[in-house]
Structures are given as C-alpha cells and as structure tokens.
Scaffold this active site. Structure first.
Site, PDB file in Angstrom:
ATOM      1  N   ASP A  29       0.898  -1.271  -0.050  1.00 60.82           N
ATOM      2  CA  ASP A  29      -0.019  -0.136   0.285  1.00 60.82           C
ATOM      3  C   ASP A  29       0.879   1.179   0.274  1.00 60.82           C
ATOM      4  OD1 ASP A  29      -1.686   2.164   0.919  1.00 60.82           O
ATOM      5  OD2 ASP A  29      -3.239   0.758   1.681  1.00 60.82           O
ATOM      6  N   ILE A  30       0.794   2.004  -0.967  1.00 59.34           N
ATOM      7  CA  ILE A  30       1.636   3.246  -1.028  1.00 59.34           C
ATOM      8  C   ILE A  30       1.106   4.386  -0.049  1.00 59.34           C
ATOM      9  CG2 ILE A  30       2.112   3.053  -3.498  1.00 59.34           C
ATOM     10  CD1 ILE A  30       0.123   5.466  -3.921  1.00 59.34           C
ATOM     11  N   GLU A  88     -12.753   2.055  -0.422  1.00 59.01           N
ATOM     12  CA  GLU A  88     -11.770   3.120  -1.076  1.00 59.01           C
ATOM     13  C   GLU A  88     -11.466   2.973  -2.531  1.00 59.01           C
ATOM     14  OE1 GLU A  88      -9.973  -0.143   0.874  1.00 59.01           O
ATOM     15  OE2 GLU A  88     -10.999   1.321   1.714  1.00 59.01           O
ATOM     16  N   HIS A  93     -10.297  -6.549  -2.417  1.00 56.04           N
ATOM     17  CA  HIS A  93      -8.649  -6.590  -1.973  1.00 56.04           C
ATOM     18  C   HIS A  93      -8.878  -6.811  -0.318  1.00 56.04           C
ATOM     19  CE1 HIS A  93      -9.885  -2.081  -1.727  1.00 56.04           C
ATOM     20  NE2 HIS A  93      -8.912  -2.243  -0.719  1.00 56.04           N
ATOM     21  N   HIS A  95      -6.395  -6.315   3.054  1.00 57.75           N
ATOM     22  CA  HIS A  95      -5.393  -5.498   3.532  1.00 57.75           C
ATOM     23  C   HIS A  95      -4.473  -6.565   4.799  1.00 57.75           C
ATOM     24  CE1 HIS A  95      -6.498  -1.301   2.525  1.00 57.75           C
ATOM     25  NE2 HIS A  95      -7.718  -1.939   2.580  1.00 57.75           N
TER      26      HIS A  95
END
Length: 129
Positions: A29-30, A88, A93, A95
């Site tokens: 994650d950026i 988001e 996805h 995390h």
C-alpha cells in the site's frame, strides 16, 4: 473504466510487488497504516469481495495466507491483521497489516514513506517468501 488496481495489474501504474500468480497479486500500500502494509487482490476486477466466485474468494484467501508469514518475518510485529473494507477502491482486496497495537489498524493514520523505503520493504518481504 479500469480501477487503479486493474491498471497496476496491467502494468500501467508501477507498484512495489510482493508476489504474483496468474490470478492474484500482492503489493505494498503506498499510503500504509504500518510499515509492510500489503494489499492482496484478485486480478479479476470485481468490486465487492463477497461477489467473487467461491473458488476465486478461496484462492484469494489462500494467497493472502502465504503472504502474511513473509510479512511477519520481514517486519517486526506481534501479528498480521487482516481487514476488508472495500470502500476506497472498487476492486476486491484484502489489507494485510503488521500489528503491534490496535492503532496500527487505524486507516486514518497514514505513513508517508519514500519510494526507496517502499522498495526496501518490498524486497525484505519478498526475501522471506
């Protein structure tokens, strides 16, 4: 219109990849909540995780299960937290977040890491796979 994750899969947007198969991709994650915060996605673009076909859902979880121990070995933490939020980015996805406290799961607190820090972190995790 393709999601940002689909554009990463297509190679249109760079990412700090951790692991990849024909069906799944794991990348950093950026805007992480903790160092090593990794996103695990199906390459198939489906918005809501519970709309995934059963075999893809099970495969995504199995892929994440292989990535989590590598993160745990690479990043000093008590355990790996798992979160599915789904608001988001309209692409299913998971995390995977290294945790030392509950505060590490606070999605309102984001680390600001350089590309070099992200690249080094990704390399550390890949080395532990």
């Amino acid at each position: 219109m393709p999601t940002i994750f689909s554009r990463i899969v297509a190679g249109e947007i760079p990412a700090h990849k951790i692991a990849e198969t024909d069906e799944f991709l794991a990348f950093l994650d950026i805007m992480p909540t903790a160092m090593g915060h990794t996103l695990v996605i199906p390459k198939r673009e489906v918005d809501y995780i519970f709309d995934l076909p059963d075999d893809v859902y099970a495969g995504l979880m199995a892929f994440a299960k292989k990535i989590a121990p590598a993160i745990e070995r690479a990043i000093l933490c008590q355990r790996i937290g798992v979160a599915v939020v789904g608001l988001e980015v309209p692409h299913a996805h998971i995390h995977l977040i290294p945790l030392n406290s509950m505060a590490d799961m606070n999605f309102n607190n984001k680390l600001k890491l350089t590309q070099e820090e992200l690249a080094e972190t990704a390399a550390k995790i890949r080395a532990c796979l």
